[in-house]
Motif scaffolding. Structure first.
Motif, PDB file in Angstrom:
ATOM      1  N   GLU A 290     -18.115 -25.311 -25.460  1.00 35.24           N
ATOM      2  CA  GLU A 290     -18.672 -24.041 -25.922  1.00 35.24           C
ATOM      3  C   GLU A 290     -18.534 -23.896 -27.432  1.00 35.24           C
ATOM      4  OE1 GLU A 290     -17.323 -19.377 -25.672  1.00 35.24           O
ATOM      5  OE2 GLU A 290     -17.197 -20.556 -23.834  1.00 35.24           O
ATOM      6  N   ILE A 291     -17.430 -24.412 -27.972  1.00 37.95           N
ATOM      7  CA  ILE A 291     -17.126 -24.300 -29.403  1.00 37.95           C
ATOM      8  C   ILE A 291     -16.815 -25.688 -29.929  1.00 37.95           C
ATOM      9  CG2 ILE A 291     -15.514 -23.340 -31.103  1.00 37.95           C
ATOM     10  CD1 ILE A 291     -14.908 -21.135 -28.937  1.00 37.95           C
ATOM     11  N   VAL A 292     -17.362 -26.017 -31.095  1.00 33.07           N
ATOM     12  CA  VAL A 292     -17.008 -27.256 -31.780  1.00 33.07           C
ATOM     13  C   VAL A 292     -16.652 -26.910 -33.216  1.00 33.07           C
ATOM     14  CG1 VAL A 292     -17.762 -29.540 -32.551  1.00 33.07           C
ATOM     15  CG2 VAL A 292     -18.508 -28.677 -30.328  1.00 33.07           C
ATOM     16  N   ILE A 293     -15.480 -27.349 -33.651  1.00 36.33           N
ATOM     17  CA  ILE A 293     -15.072 -27.167 -35.042  1.00 36.33           C
ATOM     18  C   ILE A 293     -14.817 -28.548 -35.635  1.00 36.33           C
ATOM     19  CG2 ILE A 293     -13.372 -26.195 -36.629  1.00 36.33           C
ATOM     20  CD1 ILE A 293     -12.798 -24.026 -34.568  1.00 36.33           C
ATOM     21  N   ILE A 294     -15.503 -28.861 -36.728  1.00 33.13           N
ATOM     22  CA  ILE A 294     -15.306 -30.124 -37.427  1.00 33.13           C
ATOM     23  C   ILE A 294     -14.612 -29.826 -38.755  1.00 33.13           C
ATOM     24  CG2 ILE A 294     -16.417 -32.139 -38.466  1.00 33.13           C
ATOM     25  CD1 ILE A 294     -18.671 -31.845 -36.447  1.00 33.13           C
ATOM     26  N   LYS A 295     -13.378 -30.318 -38.899  1.00 27.59           N
ATOM     27  CA  LYS A 295     -12.604 -30.097 -40.124  1.00 27.59           C
ATOM     28  C   LYS A 295     -13.049 -31.079 -41.195  1.00 27.59           C
ATOM     29  CE  LYS A 295      -8.998 -30.881 -37.686  1.00 27.59           C
ATOM     30  NZ  LYS A 295      -7.611 -31.194 -37.298  1.00 27.59           N
ATOM     31  N   MET A 296     -13.177 -30.585 -42.436  1.00 28.91           N
ATOM     32  CA  MET A 296     -13.719 -31.400 -43.520  1.00 28.91           C
ATOM     33  C   MET A 296     -12.856 -31.331 -44.784  1.00 28.91           C
ATOM     34  SD  MET A 296     -17.818 -30.651 -42.947  1.00 28.91           S
ATOM     35  CE  MET A 296     -17.654 -28.891 -43.220  1.00 28.91           C
ATOM     36  N   GLY A 297     -11.536 -31.218 -44.608  1.00 22.89           N
ATOM     37  CA  GLY A 297     -10.627 -31.254 -45.748  1.00 22.89           C
ATOM     38  C   GLY A 297     -10.883 -30.132 -46.737  1.00 22.89           C
ATOM     39  N   PRO A 298     -10.952 -30.455 -48.047  1.00 26.20           N
ATOM     40  CA  PRO A 298     -11.150 -29.414 -49.054  1.00 26.20           C
ATOM     41  C   PRO A 298     -12.487 -28.695 -48.932  1.00 26.20           C
ATOM     42  CG  PRO A 298     -11.311 -31.596 -50.029  1.00 26.20           C
ATOM     43  CD  PRO A 298     -10.789 -31.783 -48.642  1.00 26.20           C
ATOM     44  N   ALA A 299     -13.446 -29.288 -48.197  1.00 31.85           N
ATOM     45  CA  ALA A 299     -14.742 -28.630 -47.983  1.00 31.85           C
ATOM     46  C   ALA A 299     -14.689 -27.616 -46.853  1.00 31.85           C
ATOM     47  CB  ALA A 299     -15.820 -29.673 -47.697  1.00 31.85           C
ATOM     48  N   GLY A 300     -13.519 -27.421 -46.245  1.00 32.82           N
ATOM     49  CA  GLY A 300     -13.381 -26.430 -45.194  1.00 32.82           C
ATOM     50  C   GLY A 300     -13.668 -27.013 -43.827  1.00 32.82           C
ATOM     51  N   ALA A 301     -14.404 -26.257 -43.016  1.00 31.14           N
ATOM     52  CA  ALA A 301     -14.728 -26.699 -41.665  1.00 31.14           C
ATOM     53  C   ALA A 301     -16.077 -26.135 -41.268  1.00 31.14           C
ATOM     54  CB  ALA A 301     -13.645 -26.246 -40.679  1.00 31.14           C
ATOM     55  N   LEU A 302     -16.692 -26.782 -40.289  1.00 24.57           N
ATOM     56  CA  LEU A 302     -17.931 -26.260 -39.720  1.00 24.57           C
ATOM     57  C   LEU A 302     -17.663 -25.834 -38.283  1.00 24.57           C
ATOM     58  CD1 LEU A 302     -21.533 -27.113 -40.121  1.00 24.57           C
ATOM     59  CD2 LEU A 302     -20.645 -27.369 -37.787  1.00 24.57           C
ATOM     60  N   LEU A 303     -18.064 -24.619 -37.947  1.00 23.40           N
ATOM     61  CA  LEU A 303     -17.895 -24.058 -36.610  1.00 23.40           C
ATOM     62  C   LEU A 303     -19.252 -23.917 -35.950  1.00 23.40           C
ATOM     63  CD1 LEU A 303     -16.400 -22.339 -34.337  1.00 23.40           C
ATOM     64  CD2 LEU A 303     -16.932 -20.359 -35.775  1.00 23.40           C
ATOM     65  N   LEU A 304     -19.386 -24.417 -34.732  1.00 20.78           N
ATOM     66  CA  LEU A 304     -20.594 -24.218 -33.926  1.00 20.78           C
ATOM     67  C   LEU A 304     -20.230 -23.394 -32.701  1.00 20.78           C
ATOM     68  CD1 LEU A 304     -23.655 -25.086 -33.484  1.00 20.78           C
ATOM     69  CD2 LEU A 304     -22.721 -26.740 -31.865  1.00 20.78           C
ATOM     70  N   HIS A 305     -20.930 -22.286 -32.506  1.00 24.12           N
ATOM     71  CA  HIS A 305     -20.706 -21.421 -31.351  1.00 24.12           C
ATOM     72  C   HIS A 305     -22.005 -20.681 -31.034  1.00 24.12           C
ATOM     73  CE1 HIS A 305     -19.154 -17.534 -29.474  1.00 24.12           C
ATOM     74  NE2 HIS A 305     -18.869 -18.486 -28.594  1.00 24.12           N
TER      75      HIS A 305
ATOM     76  N   ALA B  49     -11.483 -16.084 -35.622  1.00 20.69           N
ATOM     77  CA  ALA B  49     -10.290 -16.873 -35.335  1.00 20.69           C
ATOM     78  C   ALA B  49     -10.202 -18.080 -36.259  1.00 20.69           C
ATOM     79  CB  ALA B  49     -10.304 -17.327 -33.872  1.00 20.69           C
ATOM     80  N   ALA B  50     -11.343 -18.730 -36.526  1.00 20.67           N
ATOM     81  CA  ALA B  50     -11.347 -19.885 -37.422  1.00 20.67           C
ATOM     82  C   ALA B  50     -11.024 -19.482 -38.858  1.00 20.67           C
ATOM     83  CB  ALA B  50     -12.698 -20.587 -37.360  1.00 20.67           C
ATOM     84  N   MET B  51     -11.519 -18.320 -39.287  1.00 27.76           N
ATOM     85  CA  MET B  51     -11.205 -17.846 -40.634  1.00 27.76           C
ATOM     86  C   MET B  51      -9.708 -17.564 -40.778  1.00 27.76           C
ATOM     87  SD  MET B  51     -13.855 -17.759 -42.657  1.00 27.76           S
ATOM     88  CE  MET B  51     -13.368 -16.580 -43.905  1.00 27.76           C
TER      89      MET B  51
ATOM     90  N   GLN C 207     -25.098 -21.380 -33.114  1.00 23.91           N
ATOM     91  CA  GLN C 207     -25.093 -21.046 -34.537  1.00 23.91           C
ATOM     92  C   GLN C 207     -23.953 -21.776 -35.241  1.00 23.91           C
ATOM     93  OE1 GLN C 207     -27.478 -19.006 -36.026  1.00 23.91           O
ATOM     94  NE2 GLN C 207     -28.427 -19.123 -33.994  1.00 23.91           N
ATOM     95  N   SER C 208     -24.238 -22.344 -36.403  1.00 22.49           N
ATOM     96  CA  SER C 208     -23.202 -23.017 -37.178  1.00 22.49           C
ATOM     97  C   SER C 208     -22.769 -22.136 -38.348  1.00 22.49           C
ATOM     98  CB  SER C 208     -23.686 -24.374 -37.692  1.00 22.49           C
ATOM     99  OG  SER C 208     -24.826 -24.223 -38.518  1.00 22.49           O
ATOM    100  N   HIS C 209     -21.491 -22.191 -38.655  1.00 25.23           N
ATOM    101  CA  HIS C 209     -20.911 -21.384 -39.724  1.00 25.23           C
ATOM    102  C   HIS C 209     -19.968 -22.268 -40.533  1.00 25.23           C
ATOM    103  CE1 HIS C 209     -22.152 -17.750 -37.434  1.00 25.23           C
ATOM    104  NE2 HIS C 209     -21.754 -18.458 -36.384  1.00 25.23           N
ATOM    105  N   LEU C 210     -19.975 -22.089 -41.849  1.00 23.47           N
ATOM    106  CA  LEU C 210     -19.045 -22.814 -42.707  1.00 23.47           C
ATOM    107  C   LEU C 210     -17.784 -21.981 -42.908  1.00 23.47           C
ATOM    108  CD1 LEU C 210     -21.494 -24.291 -45.382  1.00 23.47           C
ATOM    109  CD2 LEU C 210     -20.261 -25.535 -43.595  1.00 23.47           C
ATOM    110  N   ILE C 211     -16.661 -22.585 -42.625  1.00 22.54           N
ATOM    111  CA  ILE C 211     -15.361 -21.937 -42.794  1.00 22.54           C
ATOM    112  C   ILE C 211     -14.731 -22.502 -44.059  1.00 22.54           C
ATOM    113  CG2 ILE C 211     -13.136 -21.446 -41.735  1.00 22.54           C
ATOM    114  CD1 ILE C 211     -15.562 -20.478 -40.105  1.00 22.54           C
TER     115      ILE C 211
END
Length: 405
Positions: A180-195, A237-239, A198-202
């Motif tokens: 249902e939720i996928v979060i890809i961590k990207m170090g200093p670039a933050g993370a991408l959340l899909l839910h 929650a991701a923020m 819709q995708s959101h940059l954290i």
């Protein structure tokens, strides 16, 4: 009372620079992070007798519950620095009997000593392996609602492709892994959340120091707490998890709910879309006349490249040679670069000249220097360079500054 059950490794951890030694691992660290936020957590893990004794003392102090499964020797992770790949001793052998957990809310980390089969209503899963990440359901685990939290390398390995954008990769994993939720961590670039499609940059958050060992564990644990116990939306929650992780990176400690309520570091700039196609160019200045000097240049270059930056390194891109063959090529590269990372220990004449040349061109300069006096750093500090005495912090500051350009 909402309870989170947690499974993950408990390992001895040692870092050479900066010097640090503790017993944590993903399971021990995540349990501490959740408990410190006021959550209720039960940790199931493998541990030898010494690790179990330490862990039970910590559980009493922090307020979580622990159940251990006996093994002969818990693993030791040894890091040269916080971004280095650890040496693991002894060689992990998955010979322990898998255990099973049924829970309303579950956090599962990948294990090296054995396995855990999970049956949960809500589950957060971090495979903890960039080489051979195991799908959540492969061992028979089930979850009505599954959140995958993984880094870019794990996401690519799990999907079997490295040519997708983070958003497309998250969508593909959501479908293939029934998440249902996928979060890809990207170090200093933050993370991408899909839910919900819709995708959101954290964003990540800029901190004066960056302690990386275990930061991903803290993010997973904090996200699980805010999503499952506090009932926040996945985005909120991701923020909150990103801020809790920043607190950990800055202090090497775990934020309480009260501490997090007053902790608001500045969000890092998100990389511009144009920079995805053409990443910023970093000029890597530093001496390269001994094995130790070559090693640190190589480490810095590799870490910057891993973060998606382009790097000009005189020793790699020009090499040794007389002044009439190398100097102009180096100066041209400083003109072309977007910013500079300089290794300052030793006060190498060429490196100091390159820093001054870059500042005369108004290029941003991050200077990593551990062993030189305040007096010897005066000109760099006074001319607007960003100085740090920590290698990992220097790498992160370079990436954060590059995102602003």
């Amino acid at each position: 009372m909402i309870l989170i059950k947690l499974t993950g490794g408990v390992y001895y951890e040692q870092c050479m620079c900066p010097s640090w030694q503790e017993l944590f691992g993903s399971g021990g660290r995540a349990a501490t992070a959740i408990a410190r936020l006021g959550g209720h957590v039960v940790l199931d893990t493998y541990a030898d007798r010494t690790a179990e004794a330490i862990l039970r003392q910590r559980a009493v102090l922090e307020g979580f519950t622990v159940a251990t499964h006996a093994i002969t020797q818990s693993l030791h992770f040894r890091y040269t620095h916080g971004l280095a790949k650890p040496a693991i001793h002894p060689t992990p052998e998955t010979s322990s009997t898998p255990f099973r957990i049924t829970a309303e809310n579950m956090v599962r980390f990948g294990l090296l000593e054995g396995d855990c089969v999970v049956n949960a209503r809500n589950a957060v899963y971090d495979p903890q392996s960039s080489r051979h990440p195991v799908p959540f359901h492969e061992n028979g685990s089930t979850a009505e609602r599954l959140a995958l939290v993984l880094n870019r390398g794990e996401a690519e390995a799990l999907h079997g492709s490295d040519d997708l954008s983070a958003a497309d990769l998250a969508r593909a994993l959501s479908e293939s892994q029934n998440a249902e939720i996928v979060i890809i961590k990207m170090g200093p670039a933050g993370a991408l959340l899909l839910h919900d499609g819709q995708s959101h940059l954290i964003p990540s958050f800029v901190t004066p120091q960056v302690w990386k060992i275990g930061s991903g564990d803290v993010f997973v644990a904090s996200f699980a707490h805010f999503w499952l116990e506090e009932g926040l939306t996945p985005l909120k929650a991701a923020m909150e998890a990103s801020r809790a992780t920043a607190y950990y990176c800055e202090t090497k400690g775990f934020a309480s709910k009260a501490e997090l309520e007053t902790y608001y570091p500045a969000a890092a700039s998100l990389p511009k879309k144009s920079r995805v196609v053409s990443p910023p160019l970093v000029y890597l200045a530093g001496p390269f006349f001994s094995l130790a000097q070559l090693w640190i240049v190589e480490e810095a270059r590799d870490r910057l490249l891993e973060m998606g930056l382009k790097v000009f390194s005189p020793i790699h891109d020009v090499g040794h040679g007389p002044a009439n063959e190398v100097v102009q090529k180096d100066l041209d590269a400083i003109h072309d670069c977007d910013l500079m990372l300089a290794i300052g220990d030793g006060l190498d004449a060429g490196t100091i000249y390159e820093i001054g040349y870059a500042r005369a061109l108004k290029k941003p300069v991050i200077m990593y220097v551990e062993n030189e006096s305040e007096e010897d750093q005066k000109m760099m500090a006074g001319s607007g360079c960003t100085l740090t005495n920590d290698f990992v912090t220097a790498i992160y500051q370079t990436a954060w500054m590059a995102a602003e350009l």
